[in-house]
Design a protein around this motif. Sequence first.
Motif, PDB file in Angstrom:
ATOM      1  N   MET A 562      37.960  34.152 -15.252  1.00 51.85           N
ATOM      2  CA  MET A 562      37.656  34.047 -13.738  1.00 51.85           C
ATOM      3  C   MET A 562      35.895  34.039 -13.263  1.00 51.85           C
ATOM      4  O   MET A 562      35.627  32.810 -12.959  1.00 51.85           O
ATOM      5  N   SER A 563      35.162  34.841 -13.865  1.00 48.64           N
ATOM      6  CA  SER A 563      34.008  35.206 -13.485  1.00 48.64           C
ATOM      7  C   SER A 563      33.048  34.511 -13.990  1.00 48.64           C
ATOM      8  O   SER A 563      31.552  33.962 -13.862  1.00 48.64           O
ATOM      9  N   ASN A 564      33.816  33.744 -15.347  1.00 49.37           N
ATOM     10  CA  ASN A 564      32.639  33.313 -15.763  1.00 49.37           C
ATOM     11  C   ASN A 564      33.262  31.489 -16.023  1.00 49.37           C
ATOM     12  O   ASN A 564      32.896  30.698 -16.964  1.00 49.37           O
ATOM     13  N   HIS A 565      33.854  31.286 -14.828  1.00 51.38           N
ATOM     14  CA  HIS A 565      34.306  30.203 -15.519  1.00 51.38           C
ATOM     15  C   HIS A 565      33.566  28.514 -16.070  1.00 51.38           C
ATOM     16  O   HIS A 565      34.369  27.975 -17.022  1.00 51.38           O
ATOM     17  N   HIS A 566      32.500  28.926 -15.428  1.00 48.44           N
ATOM     18  CA  HIS A 566      31.929  26.891 -15.803  1.00 48.44           C
ATOM     19  C   HIS A 566      31.587  27.316 -17.227  1.00 48.44           C
ATOM     20  O   HIS A 566      31.103  26.550 -17.867  1.00 48.44           O
ATOM     21  N   GLU A 567      31.229  28.706 -17.634  1.00 50.54           N
ATOM     22  CA  GLU A 567      30.769  29.043 -18.715  1.00 50.54           C
ATOM     23  C   GLU A 567      31.717  28.864 -19.562  1.00 50.54           C
ATOM     24  O   GLU A 567      31.247  28.503 -21.116  1.00 50.54           O
ATOM     25  N   TYR A 568      32.668  29.549 -19.261  1.00 42.07           N
ATOM     26  CA  TYR A 568      34.136  28.820 -20.288  1.00 42.07           C
ATOM     27  C   TYR A 568      33.978  27.787 -20.673  1.00 42.07           C
ATOM     28  O   TYR A 568      34.052  27.591 -21.935  1.00 42.07           O
ATOM     29  N   ILE A 569      34.446  27.261 -19.213  1.00 47.07           N
ATOM     30  CA  ILE A 569      34.717  25.569 -19.514  1.00 47.07           C
ATOM     31  C   ILE A 569      32.992  24.992 -21.155  1.00 47.07           C
ATOM     32  O   ILE A 569      33.598  24.279 -21.654  1.00 47.07           O
ATOM     33  N   HIS A 570      32.320  25.282 -20.554  1.00 45.29           N
ATOM     34  CA  HIS A 570      31.350  24.772 -21.207  1.00 45.29           C
ATOM     35  C   HIS A 570      30.353  25.037 -23.178  1.00 45.29           C
ATOM     36  O   HIS A 570      30.523  24.365 -23.088  1.00 45.29           O
ATOM     37  N   GLN A 571      31.419  26.322 -22.843  1.00 45.42           N
ATOM     38  CA  GLN A 571      31.413  26.520 -24.232  1.00 45.42           C
ATOM     39  C   GLN A 571      32.730  25.346 -25.143  1.00 45.42           C
ATOM     40  O   GLN A 571      31.974  25.501 -25.850  1.00 45.42           O
ATOM     41  N   LEU A 572      33.356  25.881 -24.684  1.00 44.41           N
ATOM     42  CA  LEU A 572      34.541  24.846 -25.311  1.00 44.41           C
ATOM     43  C   LEU A 572      34.250  23.094 -25.591  1.00 44.41           C
ATOM     44  O   LEU A 572      34.448  22.970 -26.661  1.00 44.41           O
ATOM     45  N   GLN A 574      30.954  22.681 -25.947  1.00 44.42           N
ATOM     46  CA  GLN A 574      29.813  22.821 -27.284  1.00 44.42           C
ATOM     47  C   GLN A 574      31.007  23.184 -28.032  1.00 44.42           C
ATOM     48  O   GLN A 574      30.525  22.871 -29.316  1.00 44.42           O
ATOM     49  N   GLY A 575      32.369  22.922 -28.285  1.00 41.92           N
ATOM     50  CA  GLY A 575      32.453  22.916 -29.665  1.00 41.92           C
ATOM     51  C   GLY A 575      32.667  24.257 -30.432  1.00 41.92           C
ATOM     52  O   GLY A 575      33.248  24.357 -31.833  1.00 41.92           O
ATOM     53  N   LYS A 576      33.115  25.054 -28.919  1.00 50.43           N
ATOM     54  CA  LYS A 576      32.965  26.616 -30.459  1.00 50.43           C
ATOM     55  C   LYS A 576      33.790  27.075 -30.154  1.00 50.43           C
ATOM     56  O   LYS A 576      34.007  28.278 -30.991  1.00 50.43           O
TER      57      LYS A 576
END
Length: 604
Positions: A562-572, A574-576
């Motif tokens: 939740m605290s890194n919502h956008h970063e979590y989605i971004h990593q997904l 990016q194929g990580k």
Amino acid sequence: MTIFNVISLFGGLALFLYGMRLMGSGLKEGSSDALKGAMEKVTNNPLVGFLLGMTVTAVIQSSTAAIVLTSGLVGAGVITLHQSIGVIIGANVGTTITGQIIRLLDLGGEGGTSWLDIFKPSTLAPLAAIIGILLIMAVKAKHADVFGQIAMGFGILFTGLLNMTAAVSPLSGSEAFAKTFVGLSGTPVLGFLAGTGVAFLIQSSSATIGILQALSMTGALTFSSVYAIIIGVNIGDCVTTAIVCSIGSRADAKRTGIVHILFNLCGSVLIILGIIILRRTGYLDALWDKTLTSGGIANVHTVFRLISAIVLLPVCAQFERLSRMIVKDDEQLGTSVERELELLDEKFFTSPALALSGASTAIATMAKLSREAVLSAMDVLQNYDQHTVDVINENEDSIDLLADRVDNYLIKLSPHMTKGHGNELLNYYIQCFSEFERIGDHAVNLTENAAELRERGAVLSDAALQELNVLKDSLDEILGYACKSFQTVDERVARRIEPVEEVVDDLVATLRSNHIKRVRDGKCTVYAGLTFLDILVNIERISDQCSNLGVYTLSMTDSSIMSNHHEYIHQLHQGKSAEFNSRYKETHEKYFNALAKIDAEAVE
């Protein structure tokens, strides 16, 4: 009495009515939130409702406004029909306050100056107007204009009253006028019809009583000549209210108007029987031929309504039963949410787990209704059906009602929660219910897109309709995961949402490109093309709400998401994540293969 007196009389009546409306509007504007808040807190105790209705009506100077407001709250589900009955009865008593204010005409002495003269309309009218105009034009404080409006309305009201009084003053020496009112004592039916007709025509019992009070200055009005008129005023007043309550309203809202009529009818019968009995037993002999002043008319009006309220309040439940017999229930278009609303009961606050369970059930119903609404809206885009649109709109009202109740319920529940899993669930529910509400809003937007196409005679191409079918299947899948992930708080289900959301974005981008090409090639009209692009926007936003729901569910087991919502989605994206990549590939192939099949059929 000349034609000029008649013109002055009706001019005074116009000022009286406008002053009353101006004063009432100012009072309602200045205290509308407080009045609505107070009426929302009405309990099942009819006495509490009675006192509230009487107070509100005394403040806003209009029983019609108070009862229409009550009808609106009943129609919105804020209060029940049962709770509204006490308010309606109280409003009937509260409206008599205007007559008691007008009786200030009686104050003051015959000769010399009395300190009471300051309360006479001849003094109050100019004072109120002076204060009002100063507040409106010279004072810059907050709400000064509202208070100025109230004061100006007060001044105009009494100016009109003074005009009416002056206009009818020649009648004080008219034998014909006196004989007319003496004749009414022998034919009360005519008096009753006159009171009913006048109150109905000018849509105000207060104004009708005000006319009588102005006429009382002639000295020709006795109790025997006006009691039937005052009883008739009660009936004429409530007919207008019932009509207003019935326009475009739900069954229970219409019943509030019927209850108002039933109460006034029963009250009138009660008063008539009481007068007949008291007259025959001689208890009214002293009052019967007594000349009534302005204050006497105000008192008779108040006593009649107060007696009706006191006698009928204990049996007010019967009015509810009769109203239900007269007005049948609305045809149930959408899904009833009465059970879910009942579960949102503050008595469960003593057991927060039970309270959270009720909130969960209500939000799960929102989830179910929003999913059904989206899928039905996608069908309406293919084949417009007004009944289906009506059901979607009805269910959207239920979703909004649940959202409002859940929001208030969870806020009130929060002080009763202790730190731990329960508190986390409460925060989770607060985040989730608004997403389901927005999904329902987008479903309504889709029905509006369908209506626009139908109204303009615009038609989407066969290829566009087939592409929408593919999008519908993808929405069905992602909404299914979103609803299930909330109901079970299952992270495994929640992780299936984002791959589908990314594919929906890909589909929307591809379909947008395809459709622009069709418009350019003349295979689709410009207007239909613009509407299709708007449809794609709504679909994309629905998938975004589902993505948010997935993140909220995953955050229940991993707070860092939740605290890194956008970063979590971004990593997904990016194929990580191997899991995400696998599911995305599988989902992408499924829906893009369906699109390829449509393209192949179009070529053939």
